[in-house]
Design a protein around this motif. Structure first.
Motif, PDB file in Angstrom:
ATOM      1  N   MET A   1     -10.361 -21.464  -4.059  1.00 46.86           N
ATOM      2  CA  MET A   1      -9.215 -21.074  -3.253  1.00 46.86           C
ATOM      3  C   MET A   1      -9.482 -19.709  -2.631  1.00 46.86           C
ATOM      4  N   LYS A   2      -9.327 -19.605  -1.344  1.00 44.63           N
ATOM      5  CA  LYS A   2      -9.563 -18.358  -0.620  1.00 44.63           C
ATOM      6  C   LYS A   2      -8.325 -17.462  -0.694  1.00 44.63           C
ATOM      7  N   PRO A   3      -8.495 -16.171  -1.035  1.00 38.43           N
ATOM      8  CA  PRO A   3      -7.353 -15.253  -1.084  1.00 38.43           C
ATOM      9  C   PRO A   3      -6.704 -15.100   0.290  1.00 38.43           C
ATOM     10  N   ALA A   4      -5.400 -14.904   0.306  1.00 41.85           N
ATOM     11  CA  ALA A   4      -4.671 -14.692   1.562  1.00 41.85           C
ATOM     12  C   ALA A   4      -4.933 -13.285   2.081  1.00 41.85           C
ATOM     13  N   THR A   5      -4.898 -13.135   3.374  1.00 39.47           N
ATOM     14  CA  THR A   5      -5.047 -11.837   4.028  1.00 39.47           C
ATOM     15  C   THR A   5      -3.691 -11.164   4.109  1.00 39.47           C
ATOM     16  N   ILE A   6      -3.637  -9.874   3.760  1.00 39.71           N
ATOM     17  CA  ILE A   6      -2.385  -9.125   3.881  1.00 39.71           C
ATOM     18  C   ILE A   6      -2.046  -8.992   5.353  1.00 39.71           C
ATOM     19  N   GLU A   7      -0.846  -9.447   5.705  1.00 41.10           N
ATOM     20  CA  GLU A   7      -0.407  -9.451   7.096  1.00 41.10           C
ATOM     21  C   GLU A   7       0.565  -8.323   7.422  1.00 41.10           C
ATOM     22  N   GLU A   8       1.339  -7.897   6.425  1.00 38.53           N
ATOM     23  CA  GLU A   8       2.363  -6.877   6.685  1.00 38.53           C
ATOM     24  C   GLU A   8       2.708  -6.163   5.390  1.00 38.53           C
ATOM     25  N   THR A   9       2.906  -4.860   5.475  1.00 43.05           N
ATOM     26  CA  THR A   9       3.387  -4.082   4.336  1.00 43.05           C
ATOM     27  C   THR A   9       4.498  -3.163   4.810  1.00 43.05           C
ATOM     28  N   GLU A  10       5.418  -2.890   3.918  1.00 40.48           N
ATOM     29  CA  GLU A  10       6.509  -1.960   4.212  1.00 40.48           C
ATOM     30  C   GLU A  10       6.761  -1.181   2.929  1.00 40.48           C
ATOM     31  N   MET A  11       6.789   0.154   3.032  1.00 37.86           N
ATOM     32  CA  MET A  11       6.987   1.006   1.861  1.00 37.86           C
ATOM     33  C   MET A  11       8.256   1.820   2.014  1.00 37.86           C
ATOM     34  N   TRP A  12       8.890   2.078   0.882  1.00 42.22           N
ATOM     35  CA  TRP A  12      10.040   2.966   0.833  1.00 42.22           C
ATOM     36  C   TRP A  12      10.022   3.634  -0.539  1.00 42.22           C
ATOM     37  N   GLY A  13       9.881   4.932  -0.591  1.00 41.29           N
ATOM     38  CA  GLY A  13       9.830   5.658  -1.858  1.00 41.29           C
ATOM     39  C   GLY A  13       8.743   5.118  -2.777  1.00 41.29           C
ATOM     40  N   ASP A  14       9.144   4.624  -3.965  1.00 37.87           N
ATOM     41  CA  ASP A  14       8.173   4.081  -4.913  1.00 37.87           C
ATOM     42  C   ASP A  14       8.158   2.556  -4.920  1.00 37.87           C
ATOM     43  N   GLY A  15       8.634   1.939  -3.833  1.00 37.26           N
ATOM     44  CA  GLY A  15       8.647   0.486  -3.715  1.00 37.26           C
ATOM     45  C   GLY A  15       7.958   0.022  -2.444  1.00 37.26           C
TER      46      GLY A  15
END
Length: 56
Positions: A1-15
């Motif tokens: 199984m091929k790992p998925a590519t990260i398409e989007e990230t969103e950060m806020w504080g420690d989350g």
């Protein structure tokens, strides 16, 4: 199984939210680094995500 590519990230504080392929994961920052706190999450519009493991 091929790992998925990260398409989007969103950060806020420690989350953060990460979208990779069809999976959405939530991460939190701890002393040892960033750890996944919820996975297999589905966006449900105005109500909170529903996650297969953990929860936001």
């Amino acid at each position: 199984m091929k790992p998925a590519t990260i398409e989007e990230t969103e950060m806020w504080g420690d989350g953060a939210i990460v979208r990779a392929g069809t999976d959405t994961m939530f991460l939190s920052e701890f002393n040892q680094g960033w750890l996944v706190t919820a996975a297999g999450c589905v966006h449900r519009g105005e109500i909170p995500y529903e996650c297969a493991v953990g929860g936001p």
